[in-house]
Design a protein around this motif. Structure first.
Motif, PDB file in Angstrom:
ATOM      1  N   VAL A   1       0.840  -1.210   0.000  1.00 48.05           N
ATOM      2  CA  VAL A   1       0.000   0.000   0.000  1.00 48.05           C
ATOM      3  C   VAL A   1       0.868   1.251   0.000  1.00 48.05           C
ATOM      4  CG1 VAL A   1      -1.701   1.307   1.314  1.00 48.05           C
ATOM      5  CG2 VAL A   1      -1.921  -1.174   1.103  1.00 48.05           C
ATOM      6  N   GLU A   2       1.922   1.264   0.838  1.00 50.54           N
ATOM      7  CA  GLU A   2       2.806   2.415   0.904  1.00 50.54           C
ATOM      8  C   GLU A   2       3.498   2.655  -0.426  1.00 50.54           C
ATOM      9  OE1 GLU A   2       6.041   3.679   4.195  1.00 50.54           O
ATOM     10  OE2 GLU A   2       6.708   2.103   2.803  1.00 50.54           O
ATOM     11  N   SER A   3       3.970   1.591  -1.059  1.00 54.80           N
ATOM     12  CA  SER A   3       4.703   1.746  -2.314  1.00 54.80           C
ATOM     13  C   SER A   3       3.800   2.292  -3.416  1.00 54.80           C
ATOM     14  CB  SER A   3       5.312   0.402  -2.736  1.00 54.80           C
ATOM     15  OG  SER A   3       6.216  -0.069  -1.759  1.00 54.80           O
ATOM     16  N   LEU A   4       2.559   1.786  -3.506  1.00 57.82           N
ATOM     17  CA  LEU A   4       1.663   2.188  -4.593  1.00 57.82           C
ATOM     18  C   LEU A   4       0.985   3.530  -4.341  1.00 57.82           C
ATOM     19  CD1 LEU A   4      -0.007  -1.271  -5.353  1.00 57.82           C
ATOM     20  CD2 LEU A   4       1.878  -0.174  -6.568  1.00 57.82           C
ATOM     21  N   TRP A   5       0.792   3.909  -3.082  1.00 53.07           N
ATOM     22  CA  TRP A   5       0.016   5.117  -2.783  1.00 53.07           C
ATOM     23  C   TRP A   5       0.903   6.266  -2.312  1.00 53.07           C
ATOM     24  CZ3 TRP A   5      -3.466   5.966   2.062  1.00 53.07           C
ATOM     25  CH2 TRP A   5      -4.224   7.136   1.908  1.00 53.07           C
TER      26      TRP A   5
ATOM     27  N   GLY B   1       5.273  -8.112  -3.238  1.00 52.49           N
ATOM     28  CA  GLY B   1       5.856  -6.998  -2.488  1.00 52.49           C
ATOM     29  C   GLY B   1       7.000  -6.350  -3.245  1.00 52.49           C
ATOM     30  N   VAL B   2       7.894  -7.160  -3.830  1.00 52.76           N
ATOM     31  CA  VAL B   2       9.019  -6.623  -4.595  1.00 52.76           C
ATOM     32  C   VAL B   2       8.522  -5.891  -5.833  1.00 52.76           C
ATOM     33  CG1 VAL B   2      11.069  -7.257  -5.922  1.00 52.76           C
ATOM     34  CG2 VAL B   2      10.635  -8.341  -3.719  1.00 52.76           C
ATOM     35  N   LEU B   3       7.534  -6.467  -6.520  1.00 51.36           N
ATOM     36  CA  LEU B   3       6.994  -5.823  -7.729  1.00 51.36           C
ATOM     37  C   LEU B   3       6.345  -4.485  -7.386  1.00 51.36           C
ATOM     38  CD1 LEU B   3       5.429  -8.922  -9.548  1.00 51.36           C
ATOM     39  CD2 LEU B   3       7.588  -7.750 -10.045  1.00 51.36           C
ATOM     40  N   ALA B   4       5.599  -4.443  -6.275  1.00 52.16           N
ATOM     41  CA  ALA B   4       4.955  -3.186  -5.891  1.00 52.16           C
ATOM     42  C   ALA B   4       5.992  -2.141  -5.497  1.00 52.16           C
ATOM     43  CB  ALA B   4       3.986  -3.434  -4.733  1.00 52.16           C
ATOM     44  N   TYR B   5       7.044  -2.563  -4.817  1.00 51.58           N
ATOM     45  CA  TYR B   5       8.052  -1.625  -4.343  1.00 51.58           C
ATOM     46  C   TYR B   5       8.768  -0.958  -5.515  1.00 51.58           C
ATOM     47  CZ  TYR B   5      11.937   0.225  -1.578  1.00 51.58           C
ATOM     48  OH  TYR B   5      12.860   1.063  -0.977  1.00 51.58           O
ATOM     49  N   PHE B   6       9.096  -1.743  -6.549  1.00 51.78           N
ATOM     50  CA  PHE B   6       9.850  -1.187  -7.678  1.00 51.78           C
ATOM     51  C   PHE B   6       8.955  -0.649  -8.791  1.00 51.78           C
ATOM     52  CE2 PHE B   6      13.146  -3.806  -5.716  1.00 51.78           C
ATOM     53  CZ  PHE B   6      14.243  -2.959  -5.799  1.00 51.78           C
ATOM     54  N   SER B   7       7.655  -0.798  -8.647  1.00 50.98           N
ATOM     55  CA  SER B   7       6.770  -0.315  -9.707  1.00 50.98           C
ATOM     56  C   SER B   7       6.785   1.205  -9.817  1.00 50.98           C
ATOM     57  CB  SER B   7       5.341  -0.804  -9.465  1.00 50.98           C
ATOM     58  OG  SER B   7       4.845  -0.275  -8.235  1.00 50.98           O
ATOM     59  N   THR B   8       6.973   1.887  -8.702  1.00 47.97           N
ATOM     60  CA  THR B   8       7.000   3.355  -8.711  1.00 47.97           C
ATOM     61  C   THR B   8       8.380   3.905  -8.416  1.00 47.97           C
ATOM     62  OG1 THR B   8       6.348   3.368  -6.374  1.00 47.97           O
ATOM     63  CG2 THR B   8       4.582   3.487  -7.998  1.00 47.97           C
ATOM     64  N   GLU B   9       9.373   3.039  -8.275  1.00 48.39           N
ATOM     65  CA  GLU B   9      10.742   3.470  -7.971  1.00 48.39           C
ATOM     66  C   GLU B   9      11.385   4.005  -9.245  1.00 48.39           C
ATOM     67  OE1 GLU B   9      14.114   4.079  -5.538  1.00 48.39           O
ATOM     68  OE2 GLU B   9      12.067   3.529  -5.024  1.00 48.39           O
ATOM     69  N   THR B  10      11.842   5.228  -9.232  1.00 50.10           N
ATOM     70  CA  THR B  10      12.483   5.837 -10.397  1.00 50.10           C
ATOM     71  C   THR B  10      13.991   5.793 -10.224  1.00 50.10           C
ATOM     72  OG1 THR B  10      12.361   8.019  -9.375  1.00 50.10           O
ATOM     73  CG2 THR B  10      10.538   7.370 -10.808  1.00 50.10           C
ATOM     74  N   GLY B  11      14.683   5.561 -11.310  1.00 48.79           N
ATOM     75  CA  GLY B  11      16.137   5.548 -11.277  1.00 48.79           C
ATOM     76  C   GLY B  11      16.724   4.205 -10.904  1.00 48.79           C
ATOM     77  N   ALA B  12      15.900   3.194 -10.614  1.00 45.82           N
ATOM     78  CA  ALA B  12      16.409   1.868 -10.260  1.00 45.82           C
ATOM     79  C   ALA B  12      16.768   1.090 -11.523  1.00 45.82           C
ATOM     80  CB  ALA B  12      15.374   1.099  -9.450  1.00 45.82           C
ATOM     81  N   SER B  13      17.833   0.346 -11.462  1.00 46.13           N
ATOM     82  CA  SER B  13      18.242  -0.459 -12.616  1.00 46.13           C
ATOM     83  C   SER B  13      17.287  -1.631 -12.802  1.00 46.13           C
ATOM     84  CB  SER B  13      19.665  -0.963 -12.416  1.00 46.13           C
ATOM     85  OG  SER B  13      19.722  -1.843 -11.294  1.00 46.13           O
ATOM     86  N   GLU B  14      17.341  -2.198 -14.006  1.00 51.04           N
ATOM     87  CA  GLU B  14      16.435  -3.315 -14.311  1.00 51.04           C
ATOM     88  C   GLU B  14      16.778  -4.563 -13.510  1.00 51.04           C
ATOM     89  OE1 GLU B  14      16.597  -3.910 -18.482  1.00 51.04           O
ATOM     90  OE2 GLU B  14      15.611  -2.006 -18.978  1.00 51.04           O
TER      91      GLU B  14
END
Length: 410
Positions: free
Chosen positions: A106-110, A147-160
């Motif tokens: 929830v925190e990662s997406l919102w 959880g990992v997918l949600a965390y990196f879904s909105t993370e900018t600048g992270a490598s693939e």
């Protein structure tokens, strides 16, 4: 110049002593901290851990208050929920991890990924593998992926490759906790098995001691009482002596029983040995049985375990001779041959029927001798009677574990 090597050696020795003192003090400090920390209540430790992680989480959200706007209060609530989930990581590890993972998603997406939230999730996943049951612990890797997918879904600048690396590290932490838990279960199962074996061995020991003591004395009393009954009309004086013998044997049985029960509680009381065989032979002789005992001088003064085992073997063999063989005489010969104590008991009784099976007494003798790595031979003689021969090595095959077992069994 000649002093330089000595000065250098002295400096090295001084530095070595100083380093040793520092290491000792550091070790003492670590041990003291561990002892103080280990004495804290578990709930207090979990609450402290949650607070330590919650403080930077709240500080980060306060710094982002302008960006968050109306979501600021919700971000604080989520931080408290995520960090607070660790309080139940021991008592309810699955529920703790599910709550923490749900808060992370929830925190990662919102709100946006929290910099400390991922480490809270790592601790929760490790705790799930360590404290949950096998079935519940397997839920961890399944919940980890969303959880990992949600965390990196909105993370900018992270490598693939960042999600793959995080997934690997988190799964490794879960695997470490899971393997520790399974190892702990194996050790606990081993401890339970050892306790169960100790209880069984103690029960066998008690049964063998009571059988040896009570079986012999009761049979001796029966023989004396039967002999007294047969001469009651023709020789009252002899019958009176027989009844007195029954009384003496009964009192001796009570003393022996009390001694055995005392030994089962403490190892301080003396055990009977070869010098005490009169207590076994006397009641049988009083009942009219002829018992000849021949003990070689070299067989005297042996270790306590050997003497007690030999005493019990003779006691059981004579009991069997009276009870099963109706023997009128018996010969007990104890010798030392080739580094072993050889106990031979021969009686003139009727002997067992062909194809007989050993009873509890013979099985008890076999157990006693087996502890020493010895052998037992018994059987009906060609003419009449029964012979038992037990060979007990005087050194327990150089095996310290077997020596300890012999000490405990005796």
């Amino acid at each position: 110049m000649a002093d330089d090597p000595r000065r250098a050696a002295a400096l090295r020795a001084a530095f070595t002593r100083a380093g040793g003192a520092v290491r000792t003090r550091a070790s003492d400090a670590v041990l003291a901290f561990g002892a103080r920390f280990g004495g804290l209540p578990r709930l207090g430790v979990e609450v402290a851990l949650a607070i330590v992680l919650l403080v930077p989480m709240v500080a980060i959200r306060i710094a982002e208050a302008d960006r968050l706007g109306d979501r600021f209060l919700a971000s604080l609530v989520l931080s408290v929920l995520i960090a607070g989930s660790l309080i139940a990581r021991r008592r309810a590890p699955l529920a703790s991890y599910l709550v923490g993972s749900a808060g992370l998603i929830v925190e990662s997406l919102w709100i946006g990924p929290g910099q400390v939230t991922s480490y809270v999730n790592l601790i929760g996943l490790y705790s799930l593998g360590l404290y949950a049951s096998r079935r519940k612990a397997l839920v961890g890797p399944v919940v980890l992926l969303p959880g990992v997918l949600a965390y990196f879904s909105t993370e900018t600048g992270a490598s693939e490759t960042a999600p793959v690396g995080v997934l690997f590290v988190w799964l490794l932490a879960w695997a470490v906790g899971y393997s520790f838990a399974r190892r702990r279960e194996q050790m606990e199962a081993h401890r339970r098995l050892m306790r169960r074996e100790a209880i069984i061995n103690e029960r066998v020991r008690i049964a063998r001691e009571l059988h040896d003591v009570i079986g012999h004395t009761v049979n001796a009393m029966l023989v004396q009482a039967g002999a007294g009954r047969m001469v009651l009309d023709t020789d009252p004086e002899r019958a009176r002596e027989m009844l007195a013998g029954v009384e003496r044997t009964g009192r001796s049985a009570l003393v022996e029983l009390d001694r055995v029960l005392g030994v089962l509680r403490s190892d301080d009381d003396p055990e009977p040995g070869l010098d005490d065989l009169d207590a076994v032979v006397g009641p049988l002789v009083d009942a009219g049985m002829t018992v000849r005992v021949d003990i070689e001088p070299a067989a005297r003064g042996l270790p306590r375990t050997l003497e007690l085992s030999a005493y019990r073997i003779v006691q059981e063999a004579l009991t069997n001779a009276v009870k099963h063989g109706r023997a009128r005489s018996a010969d007990v010969v104890i010798r030392v041959r080739d580094g072993a104590l050889v106990v031979t008991v021969h009686d003139d009784g009727r002997g067992p029927a062909p194809g007989y099976r050993p009873n509890r007494g013979l099985l008890g003798i076999t157990e006693r001798v087996g502890v020493f790595g010895g052998t037992v031979e018994h059987g009906r003689d060609p003419g009449a009677g029964f012979t038992l021969r037990a060979t007990l090595p005087m050194s327990v095959s150089g095996d310290p574990d077997r020596a300890v077992e012999a000490e405990a069994t005796a």
